[in-house]
Design a protein around this motif. Structure first.
Motif, PDB file in Angstrom:
ATOM      1  N   UNK A 128       0.858  -1.319   0.013  1.00  0.00           N
ATOM      2  CA  UNK A 128       0.013  -0.041   0.091  1.00  0.00           C
ATOM      3  C   UNK A 128       0.725   1.227   0.001  1.00  0.00           C
ATOM      4  N   UNK A 129       1.064   1.937  -1.103  1.00  0.00           N
ATOM      5  CA  UNK A 129       1.900   2.977  -1.333  1.00  0.00           C
ATOM      6  C   UNK A 129       1.354   4.153  -0.358  1.00  0.00           C
ATOM      7  N   UNK A 130       0.147   4.365  -0.169  1.00  0.00           N
ATOM      8  CA  UNK A 130      -0.566   5.340   0.329  1.00  0.00           C
ATOM      9  C   UNK A 130      -0.210   5.252   2.389  1.00  0.00           C
ATOM     10  N   UNK A 131       0.052   4.051   2.686  1.00  0.00           N
ATOM     11  CA  UNK A 131       0.442   3.446   3.775  1.00  0.00           C
ATOM     12  C   UNK A 131       2.123   3.796   4.008  1.00  0.00           C
ATOM     13  N   UNK A 132       2.665   3.415   3.149  1.00  0.00           N
ATOM     14  CA  UNK A 132       4.202   3.549   3.009  1.00  0.00           C
ATOM     15  C   UNK A 132       4.438   5.114   3.041  1.00  0.00           C
ATOM     16  N   UNK A 133       3.940   6.007   2.403  1.00  0.00           N
ATOM     17  CA  UNK A 133       4.045   7.490   2.562  1.00  0.00           C
ATOM     18  C   UNK A 133       3.565   7.979   3.889  1.00  0.00           C
ATOM     19  N   UNK A 134       2.787   7.387   4.580  1.00  0.00           N
ATOM     20  CA  UNK A 134       2.658   7.990   5.995  1.00  0.00           C
ATOM     21  C   UNK A 134       3.587   7.359   7.027  1.00  0.00           C
ATOM     22  N   UNK A 135       4.107   6.091   6.698  1.00  0.00           N
ATOM     23  CA  UNK A 135       5.192   5.562   7.573  1.00  0.00           C
ATOM     24  C   UNK A 135       6.335   6.152   7.561  1.00  0.00           C
ATOM     25  N   UNK A 136       7.055   6.388   6.448  1.00  0.00           N
ATOM     26  CA  UNK A 136       8.378   6.810   6.161  1.00  0.00           C
ATOM     27  C   UNK A 136       8.830   8.206   6.913  1.00  0.00           C
ATOM     28  N   UNK A 137       7.846   9.197   6.783  1.00  0.00           N
ATOM     29  CA  UNK A 137       8.191  10.325   7.709  1.00  0.00           C
ATOM     30  C   UNK A 137       8.130  10.272   9.264  1.00  0.00           C
ATOM     31  N   UNK A 138       7.448   9.340   9.581  1.00  0.00           N
ATOM     32  CA  UNK A 138       7.533   8.759  10.983  1.00  0.00           C
ATOM     33  C   UNK A 138       8.891   8.166  11.510  1.00  0.00           C
ATOM     34  N   UNK A 139       9.241   7.301  10.510  1.00  0.00           N
ATOM     35  CA  UNK A 139      10.743   6.639  10.529  1.00  0.00           C
ATOM     36  C   UNK A 139      11.571   7.703  10.696  1.00  0.00           C
ATOM     37  N   UNK A 140      11.691   8.456   9.753  1.00  0.00           N
ATOM     38  CA  UNK A 140      12.843   9.378   9.704  1.00  0.00           C
ATOM     39  C   UNK A 140      12.816  10.247  10.891  1.00  0.00           C
ATOM     40  N   UNK A 141      11.493  10.477  11.464  1.00  0.00           N
ATOM     41  CA  UNK A 141      11.472  11.339  12.688  1.00  0.00           C
ATOM     42  C   UNK A 141      12.267  10.566  13.933  1.00  0.00           C
ATOM     43  N   UNK A 142      11.869   9.091  14.050  1.00  0.00           N
ATOM     44  CA  UNK A 142      12.596   8.474  15.137  1.00  0.00           C
ATOM     45  C   UNK A 142      14.016   8.168  14.818  1.00  0.00           C
ATOM     46  N   UNK A 143      14.344   8.313  13.587  1.00  0.00           N
ATOM     47  CA  UNK A 143      16.025   8.365  13.371  1.00  0.00           C
ATOM     48  C   UNK A 143      16.386   9.568  13.899  1.00  0.00           C
ATOM     49  N   UNK A 144      15.824  10.643  13.614  1.00  0.00           N
ATOM     50  CA  UNK A 144      16.550  12.057  13.978  1.00  0.00           C
ATOM     51  C   UNK A 144      16.557  12.214  15.641  1.00  0.00           C
ATOM     52  N   UNK A 145      15.608  11.454  16.206  1.00  0.00           N
ATOM     53  CA  UNK A 145      15.474  11.564  17.534  1.00  0.00           C
ATOM     54  C   UNK A 145      16.551  10.728  18.089  1.00  0.00           C
ATOM     55  N   UNK A 146      17.039   9.521  17.480  1.00  0.00           N
ATOM     56  CA  UNK A 146      18.175   8.818  18.018  1.00  0.00           C
ATOM     57  C   UNK A 146      19.416   9.614  17.689  1.00  0.00           C
ATOM     58  N   UNK A 147      19.614  10.014  16.603  1.00  0.00           N
ATOM     59  CA  UNK A 147      20.798  10.906  16.263  1.00  0.00           C
ATOM     60  C   UNK A 147      21.003  11.927  17.376  1.00  0.00           C
TER      61      UNK A 147
END
Length: 252
Positions: A128-147
Motif C-alpha cells: 500500500x503506497x499510501x500507507x508507506x508514505x505515512x510511515x516513512x516520515x515517522x521513521x525519519x522522525x524517530x531516526x532523527x531523535x536517535x541521532x
C-alpha cells in the motif's frame, strides 16, 4: 511481583485505528481493511512485558506512556532508549530487520495499544503506497531523535540534556493547566528522578540536584513525580537549541 500484560479479546474498531497518527489520514476503505487485523491491548503500570512478543506483533500506543530501556546485567545500570506517547509505534527495529531486540518494555501509566502481526505490518508497507508514505516520515522522525540523543550525550552537559528532555515531553504531551493566560503552566507527569536519569545518561542524585536548583530559582515546582514548569523560556535557554523545537504532537 510484575503481572503479565493483558490483551482485550476483541478486535479494534475503525474509530480506534484512525486514532493512531500513523493511520489517521488513510482512506476510509483502507482503514476498514486494516482494522480487521488489529487487536486492542491494555497494559497497566507495573505490568511485565515479554520482549519476545516484539518479534511477533507490532504495537501502536493509543493512550498512556511507555518506556523502552536496556540494562547492563553486570552493573545493573539502565538507559532509556525511547519514551513512547500516544501516536508512537514500536518496535521499528524488529519490523525492519526481523531480529530479536533485547529491551525492557515498561508501562509508566495505564496504556491502551493496537497490535497487529509483524508480517501483516510488513505486507501493508510493501503493498500500500499510501500507507508507506505515512510511515516513512515517522521513521525519519524517530531516526532523527536517535541521532540527537547520541550527539547530546557526547556534546552537551547534564543541564542541557535534562532541559531538552523536559521540553520534548511538554511538546508531546501538551497538557496545560487552564486559567488566565499569565497563570497557564506546563505540567510534566510520570517522569521520576530515576526515569529522568536514565533518559539523560546520568544518575538520580545529579538529576535531583539540578531539579532542586531550578526549583530554588523559580524555573520549576517539583511535587513527587510531577514537575510544573513556571519559566519555559529559562529551560529553552538551557536547552541551547539552534532552532525552534519541532512540534511532534500527533495531528488529529
Amino acid at each position: 511481583m510484575h503481572k503479565p500484560v493483558s490483551n482485550l479479546p476483541h478486535k479494534a474498531s475503525p474509530v480506534l485505528v484512525k486514532q493512531a497518527n500513523l493511520f489517521a489520514d488513510l482512506p476510509a476503505e483502507l482503514i476498514e481493511d486494516f482494522q480487521q487485523e488489529f487487536q486492542l491491548n491494555e497494559w497497566h503500570k507495573g505490568d511485565y512485558f515479554n520482549s519476545a512478543l516484539l518479534t511477533e506483533r507490532f504495537f501502536v500506543v493509543l493512550e498512556g506512556q511507555v518506556e523502552i530501556k536496556q540494562t547492563n546485567p553486570e552493573t545493573g545500570r539502565e538507559a532509556t532508549l525511547d519514551m513512547l506517547y500516544a501516536g508512537d509505534c514500536f518496535d521499528l527495529i524488529v519490523l525492519l530487520d526481523g531480529q530479536p531486540h533485547d529491551v525492557t518494555v515498561s508501562p509508566l501509566t495505564n496504556v491502551r495499544l493496537l497490535s497487529v502481526k509483524l508480517d501483516t505490518m510488513r505486507q501493508w508497507l510493501w503493498n500500500y503506497p499510501a500507507f508507506n508514505q505515512q510511515f516513512m516520515p515517522y521513521l525519519a522522525q524517530k531516526m532523527r531523535e536517535k541521532e540527537e540523543l547520541a550527539s547530546s550525550l557526547v556534546l552537551h552537559n547534564v543541564t542541557t540534556r535534562l532541559s531538552r528532555i523536559i521540553l520534548k515531553h511538554i511538546n508531546k504531551i501538551k497538557f496545560f493547566i487552564t486559567g488566565r493566560e499569565d497563570e497557564q503552566q506546563h505540567i510534566v507527569k510520570g517522569l521520576s528522578d530515576e526515569t529522568l536519569a536514565r533518559m539523560s545518561g546520568t544518575v538520580r542524585q545529579i538529576v535531583n540536584k539540578q531539579l532542586q536548583e531550578w526549583k530554588q530559582d523559580g524555573t520549576i515546582d517539583k511535587k513527587r513525580n510531577q514537575l510544573i514548569v513556571n519559566d519555559l523560556e529559562a529551560l529553552e535557554q538551557e536547552a541551547k537549541y539552534k532552532s525552534k523545537l519541532p512540534d511532534t504532537t500527533p495531528k488529529r
